[in-house]
Design a protein around this motif. Structure first.
Motif, PDB file in Angstrom:
ATOM      1  N   LYS A 143       0.835  -1.210   0.000  1.00 27.09           N
ATOM      2  CA  LYS A 143       0.000   0.000   0.000  1.00 27.09           C
ATOM      3  C   LYS A 143       0.865   1.254   0.000  1.00 27.09           C
ATOM      4  CE  LYS A 143      -3.936  -2.279   2.224  1.00 27.09           C
ATOM      5  NZ  LYS A 143      -4.894  -2.279   3.349  1.00 27.09           N
ATOM      6  N   LEU A 144       1.853   1.236  -0.890  1.00 29.49           N
ATOM      7  CA  LEU A 144       2.739   2.370  -1.078  1.00 29.49           C
ATOM      8  C   LEU A 144       2.556   2.923  -2.486  1.00 29.49           C
ATOM      9  CD1 LEU A 144       6.067   0.875   0.358  1.00 29.49           C
ATOM     10  CD2 LEU A 144       4.630   2.571   1.483  1.00 29.49           C
ATOM     11  N   ARG A 145       3.114   4.087  -2.707  1.00 27.60           N
ATOM     12  CA  ARG A 145       3.148   4.585  -4.072  1.00 27.60           C
ATOM     13  C   ARG A 145       4.364   3.976  -4.769  1.00 27.60           C
ATOM     14  NH1 ARG A 145       7.128   8.169  -3.835  1.00 27.60           N
ATOM     15  NH2 ARG A 145       7.647   8.982  -1.779  1.00 27.60           N
ATOM     16  N   VAL A 146       4.300   3.843  -6.079  1.00 31.61           N
ATOM     17  CA  VAL A 146       5.425   3.315  -6.846  1.00 31.61           C
ATOM     18  C   VAL A 146       6.632   4.227  -6.643  1.00 31.61           C
ATOM     19  CG1 VAL A 146       6.262   2.787  -9.168  1.00 31.61           C
ATOM     20  CG2 VAL A 146       3.910   2.241  -8.541  1.00 31.61           C
ATOM     21  N   ASN A 147       7.802   3.612  -6.478  1.00 36.96           N
ATOM     22  CA  ASN A 147       9.077   4.295  -6.246  1.00 36.96           C
ATOM     23  C   ASN A 147       9.236   4.834  -4.820  1.00 36.96           C
ATOM     24  OD1 ASN A 147      10.237   3.929  -8.832  1.00 36.96           O
ATOM     25  ND2 ASN A 147       8.991   5.593  -9.645  1.00 36.96           N
ATOM     26  N   ALA A 148       8.309   4.488  -3.927  1.00 33.97           N
ATOM     27  CA  ALA A 148       8.502   4.863  -2.527  1.00 33.97           C
ATOM     28  C   ALA A 148       9.730   4.126  -1.987  1.00 33.97           C
ATOM     29  CB  ALA A 148       7.271   4.500  -1.707  1.00 33.97           C
ATOM     30  N   PRO A 149      10.461   4.705  -1.031  1.00 34.46           N
ATOM     31  CA  PRO A 149      11.658   4.041  -0.511  1.00 34.46           C
ATOM     32  C   PRO A 149      11.322   2.757   0.246  1.00 34.46           C
ATOM     33  CG  PRO A 149      11.156   6.006   0.772  1.00 34.46           C
ATOM     34  CD  PRO A 149      10.246   6.030  -0.414  1.00 34.46           C
ATOM     35  N   ILE A 201      11.098  -7.323   1.443  1.00 35.45           N
ATOM     36  CA  ILE A 201      10.970  -5.909   1.093  1.00 35.45           C
ATOM     37  C   ILE A 201      10.184  -5.242   2.208  1.00 35.45           C
ATOM     38  CG2 ILE A 201      10.142  -4.213  -0.591  1.00 35.45           C
ATOM     39  CD1 ILE A 201      10.218  -6.400  -2.704  1.00 35.45           C
ATOM     40  N   TYR A 202      10.845  -4.348   2.951  1.00 34.52           N
ATOM     41  CA  TYR A 202      10.217  -3.627   4.049  1.00 34.52           C
ATOM     42  C   TYR A 202       9.809  -2.229   3.593  1.00 34.52           C
ATOM     43  CZ  TYR A 202      12.121  -6.928   7.541  1.00 34.52           C
ATOM     44  OH  TYR A 202      12.428  -8.034   8.286  1.00 34.52           O
ATOM     45  N   ARG A 203       8.700  -1.740   4.143  1.00 34.79           N
ATOM     46  CA  ARG A 203       8.354  -0.333   3.959  1.00 34.79           C
ATOM     47  C   ARG A 203       9.485   0.536   4.512  1.00 34.79           C
ATOM     48  NH1 ARG A 203       2.463   1.199   3.951  1.00 34.79           N
ATOM     49  NH2 ARG A 203       3.341   3.187   4.655  1.00 34.79           N
ATOM     50  N   GLY A 204       9.942   1.471   3.724  1.00 41.47           N
ATOM     51  CA  GLY A 204      11.047   2.313   4.157  1.00 41.47           C
ATOM     52  C   GLY A 204      10.696   3.239   5.299  1.00 41.47           C
ATOM     53  N   ASP A 205       9.398   3.585   5.435  1.00 36.02           N
ATOM     54  CA  ASP A 205       9.025   4.519   6.500  1.00 36.02           C
ATOM     55  C   ASP A 205       8.853   3.837   7.844  1.00 36.02           C
ATOM     56  OD1 ASP A 205       6.765   3.105   5.857  1.00 36.02           O
ATOM     57  OD2 ASP A 205       5.453   4.838   5.624  1.00 36.02           O
ATOM     58  N   LEU A 206       9.063   2.521   7.897  1.00 39.95           N
ATOM     59  CA  LEU A 206       8.909   1.806   9.169  1.00 39.95           C
ATOM     60  C   LEU A 206      10.193   1.128   9.645  1.00 39.95           C
ATOM     61  CD1 LEU A 206       5.430   0.062   8.718  1.00 39.95           C
ATOM     62  CD2 LEU A 206       5.952   2.144   9.971  1.00 39.95           C
ATOM     63  N   VAL A 207      11.226   1.136   8.814  1.00 33.38           N
ATOM     64  CA  VAL A 207      12.436   0.387   9.139  1.00 33.38           C
ATOM     65  C   VAL A 207      13.403   1.233   9.949  1.00 33.38           C
ATOM     66  CG1 VAL A 207      14.523  -0.628   8.152  1.00 33.38           C
ATOM     67  CG2 VAL A 207      12.306  -1.202   7.209  1.00 33.38           C
ATOM     68  N   GLN A 208      13.997   0.597  10.947  1.00 40.07           N
ATOM     69  CA  GLN A 208      15.011   1.258  11.767  1.00 40.07           C
ATOM     70  C   GLN A 208      16.147   0.274  11.993  1.00 40.07           C
ATOM     71  OE1 GLN A 208      13.785   3.604  15.268  1.00 40.07           O
ATOM     72  NE2 GLN A 208      15.119   2.300  16.462  1.00 40.07           N
ATOM     73  N   LEU A 209      17.345   0.675  11.638  1.00 35.53           N
ATOM     74  CA  LEU A 209      18.526  -0.168  11.822  1.00 35.53           C
ATOM     75  C   LEU A 209      19.370   0.411  12.949  1.00 35.53           C
ATOM     76  CD1 LEU A 209      20.420  -2.477  10.952  1.00 35.53           C
ATOM     77  CD2 LEU A 209      21.461  -0.886   9.319  1.00 35.53           C
ATOM     78  N   GLU A 210      19.557  -0.370  14.001  1.00 35.49           N
ATOM     79  CA  GLU A 210      20.381   0.054  15.129  1.00 35.49           C
ATOM     80  C   GLU A 210      21.534  -0.914  15.287  1.00 35.49           C
ATOM     81  OE1 GLU A 210      18.270   0.528  18.744  1.00 35.49           O
ATOM     82  OE2 GLU A 210      16.823   1.977  17.939  1.00 35.49           O
ATOM     83  N   MET A 211      22.721  -0.382  15.473  1.00 35.35           N
ATOM     84  CA  MET A 211      23.904  -1.223  15.667  1.00 35.35           C
ATOM     85  C   MET A 211      24.725  -0.655  16.818  1.00 35.35           C
ATOM     86  SD  MET A 211      25.027  -1.959  11.717  1.00 35.35           S
ATOM     87  CE  MET A 211      26.191  -3.245  12.204  1.00 35.35           C
ATOM     88  N   ASP A 212      25.124  -1.527  17.730  1.00 31.28           N
ATOM     89  CA  ASP A 212      25.995  -1.126  18.836  1.00 31.28           C
ATOM     90  C   ASP A 212      27.426  -1.153  18.322  1.00 31.28           C
ATOM     91  OD1 ASP A 212      27.307  -0.616  21.139  1.00 31.28           O
ATOM     92  OD2 ASP A 212      26.499  -2.311  22.276  1.00 31.28           O
ATOM     93  N   LEU A 213      28.041  -0.001  18.217  1.00 34.48           N
ATOM     94  CA  LEU A 213      29.377   0.085  17.650  1.00 34.48           C
ATOM     95  C   LEU A 213      30.479  -0.121  18.677  1.00 34.48           C
ATOM     96  CD1 LEU A 213      28.871   3.102  15.222  1.00 34.48           C
ATOM     97  CD2 LEU A 213      28.670   0.657  14.756  1.00 34.48           C
ATOM     98  N   VAL A 214      30.085  -0.272  19.950  1.00 28.85           N
ATOM     99  CA  VAL A 214      31.066  -0.555  21.001  1.00 28.85           C
ATOM    100  C   VAL A 214      30.636  -1.838  21.691  1.00 28.85           C
ATOM    101  CG1 VAL A 214      32.149   0.228  23.124  1.00 28.85           C
ATOM    102  CG2 VAL A 214      31.532   1.888  21.356  1.00 28.85           C
ATOM    103  N   SER A 215      31.440  -2.868  21.587  1.00 28.06           N
ATOM    104  CA  SER A 215      31.064  -4.135  22.212  1.00 28.06           C
ATOM    105  C   SER A 215      32.293  -4.778  22.859  1.00 28.06           C
ATOM    106  CB  SER A 215      30.458  -5.086  21.173  1.00 28.06           C
ATOM    107  OG  SER A 215      31.387  -5.318  20.127  1.00 28.06           O
TER     108      SER A 215
END
Length: 245
Positions: free
Chosen positions: A203-209, A231-245
């Motif tokens: 339920k996105l428009r064509v070419n939506a991220p 394929i995920y909706r771009g407006d709902l995706v969040q990528l979190e990465m812990d850069l110190v481990s």
């Protein structure tokens, strides 16, 4: 006095109104325009981006169609919602976290198709199984589709619990089967745009991220037992990465 510099381009395959709509959408997602805020007037936007007012109105209509803004007679156009402030989907970076996240979610599955088909594997993915079951499904959360998945599952594994694989989330199910050992799990994420099929399903428009995630699980002998192309909706995706481990 020089004319204002526009960040929009006629060399872009997207029409100018769609480019402007995306710029305004991103300002809403980043919180530059918050729910309740009035957008700049058509005249102000036309001046800022060196566009005709009719082009600005077309851009605003796209945002209205997606429910992000609402026009109020005699008052202007106001931000109605910011999808980024709503429930977002964290793209997990470990198999354990992915299983935990999926187990904790209440997700509806909509199986679109099922059949036999060979996956498109690379040499680095591993060796193919004898046969695969291919399934297409859409995941929904609170009635909203948020991803469409193409799944190739080793048919020998599928036949162990076909009804469960049809009705349950596949990754938690695979991880819970003691007889299945996932020796290697790898995923890649790329950013793209929705083609007509994905746009219709999500339920996105064509070419939506959109965010494209490709997951490969292999058995100890290197056989690819699962390939998931999401394929995920771009407006709902969040990528979190812990850069110190």
């Amino acid at each position: 006095m020089s004319a204002p510099m526009s960040i929009l381009s006629t060399d872009n395959p997207l029409p100018l109104y769609a480019q402007l709509s995306e710029v305004l959408r991103q300002r809403i997602l980043r919180g530059i325009f918050k729910p309740g805020d009035r957008l700049p007037s058509a005249e102000e936007l036309a001046k800022e981006f060196s566009l005709a007012r009719v082009t600005v109105r077309q851009a605003i209509e796209l945002l209205q169609r997606d429910g992000l803004v609402v026009a109020r007679q005699g008052r202007g156009t106001f931000v109605q919602r910011n999808p980024a402030a709503e429930t977002r989907l964290k793209v997990q970076t470990t198999l354990r976290d992915l299983v935990t996240m999926l187990k904790g979610d209440e997700i509806q599955l909509l199986n679109i198709s099922e059949g036999q088909a060979a996956p498109n594997l690379t040499e680095t993915d591993g060796k193919p199984a004898a046969h695969y079951v291919h399934m297409m499904r859409v995941h929904l959360r609170e009635g909203t589709p948020y991803c469409v998945i193409s799944i190739h599952l080793d048919e020998a594994i599928f036949r162990r619990a076909p009804e469960r694989f049809r009705s349950e989330l596949m990754i938690p199910l695979l991880a819970a089967m003691p007889e299945i050992e996932i020796a290697r799990a790898h995923q890649t994420l790329t950013i793209g745009s929705a083609d007509p099929e994905a746009a219709a399903l999500l339920k996105l428009r064509v070419n939506a991220p959109v965010a494209n995630v490709r997951r490969v699980f292999a058995a100890p002998d290197g056989t690819v037992i699962y390939l998931g192309e999401v394929i995920y909706r771009g407006d709902l995706v969040q990528l979190e990465m812990d850069l110190v481990s």
